[in-house]
Design a protein around this motif. Structure first.
Motif, PDB file in Angstrom:
ATOM      1  N   THR A 167     127.093 -64.961  26.402  1.00  0.00           N
ATOM      2  CA  THR A 167     127.307 -64.280  27.689  1.00  0.00           C
ATOM      3  C   THR A 167     127.105 -65.175  28.908  1.00  0.00           C
ATOM      4  N   THR A 168     126.580 -66.396  28.706  1.00  0.00           N
ATOM      5  CA  THR A 168     126.180 -67.225  29.853  1.00  0.00           C
ATOM      6  C   THR A 168     127.000 -68.506  29.991  1.00  0.00           C
ATOM      7  N   LEU A 169     128.219 -68.500  29.475  1.00  0.00           N
ATOM      8  CA  LEU A 169     129.036 -69.713  29.477  1.00  0.00           C
ATOM      9  C   LEU A 169     129.783 -69.901  30.793  1.00  0.00           C
ATOM     10  N   SER A 170     130.340 -71.102  30.973  1.00  0.00           N
ATOM     11  CA  SER A 170     131.260 -71.360  32.075  1.00  0.00           C
ATOM     12  C   SER A 170     132.537 -70.547  31.844  1.00  0.00           C
ATOM     13  N   GLU A 229     135.567 -58.563  28.541  1.00  0.00           N
ATOM     14  CA  GLU A 229     135.008 -59.922  28.621  1.00  0.00           C
ATOM     15  C   GLU A 229     133.550 -59.966  28.174  1.00  0.00           C
ATOM     16  N   ASP A 230     133.219 -60.929  27.297  1.00  0.00           N
ATOM     17  CA  ASP A 230     131.836 -61.068  26.825  1.00  0.00           C
ATOM     18  C   ASP A 230     130.933 -61.766  27.831  1.00  0.00           C
ATOM     19  N   ILE A 231     131.488 -62.716  28.587  1.00  0.00           N
ATOM     20  CA  ILE A 231     130.665 -63.397  29.594  1.00  0.00           C
ATOM     21  C   ILE A 231     130.221 -62.339  30.599  1.00  0.00           C
ATOM     22  N   CYS A 232     128.923 -62.252  30.849  1.00  0.00           N
ATOM     23  CA  CYS A 232     128.406 -61.097  31.585  1.00  0.00           C
ATOM     24  C   CYS A 232     128.739 -61.178  33.075  1.00  0.00           C
ATOM     25  N   TYR A 233     128.669 -60.014  33.701  1.00  0.00           N
ATOM     26  CA  TYR A 233     129.006 -59.885  35.125  1.00  0.00           C
ATOM     27  C   TYR A 233     128.156 -60.830  35.981  1.00  0.00           C
ATOM     28  N   ALA A 234     126.877 -60.991  35.617  1.00  0.00           N
ATOM     29  CA  ALA A 234     125.969 -61.797  36.437  1.00  0.00           C
ATOM     30  C   ALA A 234     126.352 -63.274  36.391  1.00  0.00           C
ATOM     31  N   THR A 235     126.679 -63.758  35.192  1.00  0.00           N
ATOM     32  CA  THR A 235     127.117 -65.145  35.044  1.00  0.00           C
ATOM     33  C   THR A 235     128.384 -65.379  35.853  1.00  0.00           C
ATOM     34  N   THR A 236     129.345 -64.482  35.706  1.00  0.00           N
ATOM     35  CA  THR A 236     130.625 -64.592  36.420  1.00  0.00           C
ATOM     36  C   THR A 236     130.406 -64.567  37.924  1.00  0.00           C
ATOM     37  N   ASN A 237     129.619 -63.615  38.409  1.00  0.00           N
ATOM     38  CA  ASN A 237     129.398 -63.479  39.856  1.00  0.00           C
ATOM     39  C   ASN A 237     128.715 -64.700  40.452  1.00  0.00           C
ATOM     40  N   ARG A 238     127.729 -65.253  39.732  1.00  0.00           N
ATOM     41  CA  ARG A 238     127.021 -66.420  40.262  1.00  0.00           C
ATOM     42  C   ARG A 238     127.929 -67.651  40.297  1.00  0.00           C
ATOM     43  N   GLN A 239     128.785 -67.778  39.303  1.00  0.00           N
ATOM     44  CA  GLN A 239     129.732 -68.890  39.298  1.00  0.00           C
ATOM     45  C   GLN A 239     130.767 -68.747  40.422  1.00  0.00           C
ATOM     46  N   GLU A 240     131.222 -67.523  40.685  1.00  0.00           N
ATOM     47  CA  GLU A 240     132.197 -67.302  41.767  1.00  0.00           C
ATOM     48  C   GLU A 240     131.589 -67.634  43.125  1.00  0.00           C
ATOM     49  N   ALA A 241     130.323 -67.270  43.330  1.00  0.00           N
ATOM     50  CA  ALA A 241     129.661 -67.576  44.600  1.00  0.00           C
ATOM     51  C   ALA A 241     129.538 -69.091  44.803  1.00  0.00           C
TER      52      ALA A 241
END
Length: 316
Positions: free
Chosen positions: A170-173, A197-209
């Motif tokens: 869940t914590t991948l790029s 999507e398996d990559i979690c919302y928090a990982t995705t959101n932090r990468q987008e920011a």
């Protein structure tokens, strides 16, 4: 002496996600319900300050159930555990609480469902990471094939190329995973992907920011632990998104000020297991050296909350 000017870009969202917040609450509520010591299998989340704070309150961190007395409760970390671990706890008649993040549990359920339908699993993840070990441990040996890179896809030898499904840590790029998924689909056209999507919302959101602020930053600091997968990914994402220098720091005392000499803008974010107190510590360190103008870079608003297990909501 006049301080040099500095623009400090603060990523939002950053820091604790709902799964981490829930896991920490579980340990605190267990200590309140059963008293100290409460045992925790593996670090509850990957952050030294969080772990040390809970240790001071009476949590004892161990790596195996053999280190836990049968008469004391044990908590399984937010990363999840192989099925054999709760099975052993039940066999020993231990009191245990599962703090696995619900979004990791979702991946576990997915893997079991595909397995029940006769599909062999391919997991995209980091070898040896607790989440990967926990997810692969939901199924019998040989039923989950691990890939870490696009190159690994070429070496896969499944039982049946037409009966495959894939899941991810869940914590991948997000971007790296997309390339691996594309390679899997190219080689195995029949492969089944996750419903969501398996990559979690928090990982995705932090990468987008991080992607949003990176082009404006001379440097970027990610507050997080070296063994935190999502924190390490934020460093990589920042560099790829155009920031010339990105550094992982556990707290302000780790900042390499020489590497930041001459900068005029810095981005600050934090991995999902890093408490906000450490971010504030970093901000204060910059204010001590620079005339800081802070600017929020907000790309999403998070409202997710997860309930703690019922056993902790019931009276002792």
């Amino acid at each position: 002496m006049t301080k040099p000017p500095l623009t400090l870009y603060l990523a939002a969202p950053r820091g604790f996600c709902a799964g981490v917040d829930r896991a920490i609450k579980i340990v605190e509520m267990a200590l309140h319900k059963w008293g100290a010591p409460v045992f925790v299998r593996h670090e509850i989340v990957h952050n030294k300050v969080v772990v040390d704070t809970l240790r001071e309150k009476g949590a004892v961190f161990v790596e195996t159930l053999d280190q836990v007395p049968n008469d004391r409760p044990v908590i399984f970390s937010a990363h999840g555990v192989p099925k054999a671990v709760p099975a052993e706890a039940r066999r020993r008649d231990m009191v245990f609480v599962d703090a696995t993040c619900p979004l990791v549990s979702k991946v576990h359920i997915e893997a079991e469902r595909h397995h029940a339908n006769g599909l062999q699993m391919v997991m995209i993840g980091h070898a040896g990471h607790p989440e990967t070990l926990g997810t692969m441990g939901q199924l019998p040996p040989g039923e989950v094939l691990l890939v870490e890179t696009v190159d690994d896809v070429a070496g896969l030898e499944p039982r049946d190329a037409d009966k495959l499904a894939f899941i991810t840590q869940t914590t991948l790029s997000v971007d790296d995973t997309a390339h691996i998924v594309a390679a899997l689909k190219a080689r195995f056209p029949a492969i089944v992907g996750p419903h969501k999507e398996d990559i979690c919302y928090a990982t995705t959101n932090r990468q987008e920011a991080v992607k949003a602020m990176a082009p404006d930053c001379d440097a970027m600091l990610v507050v997080g632990a070296p063994n935190s997968s999502n924190s390490q990914r934020l460093v990589e994402v920042g560099t790829r998104a155009g920031c010339p220098y990105a550094q992982l720091v556990q707290r302000a005392s780790d900042i390499d000020w020489r590497a930041l000499d001459g900068i005029r803008s810095v981005g600050v974010t934090a991995g999902a297991s890093a408490p906000e107190v450490l971010v504030n510590e970093v901000i204060d360190a910059f204010r001590a050296r620079y005339d800081v103008t802070a600017q929020l870079v907000e790309t999403a608003v998070e409202t997710v909350e997860f309930k703690v297990p019922r056993v902790l909501r019931e009276p002792a």
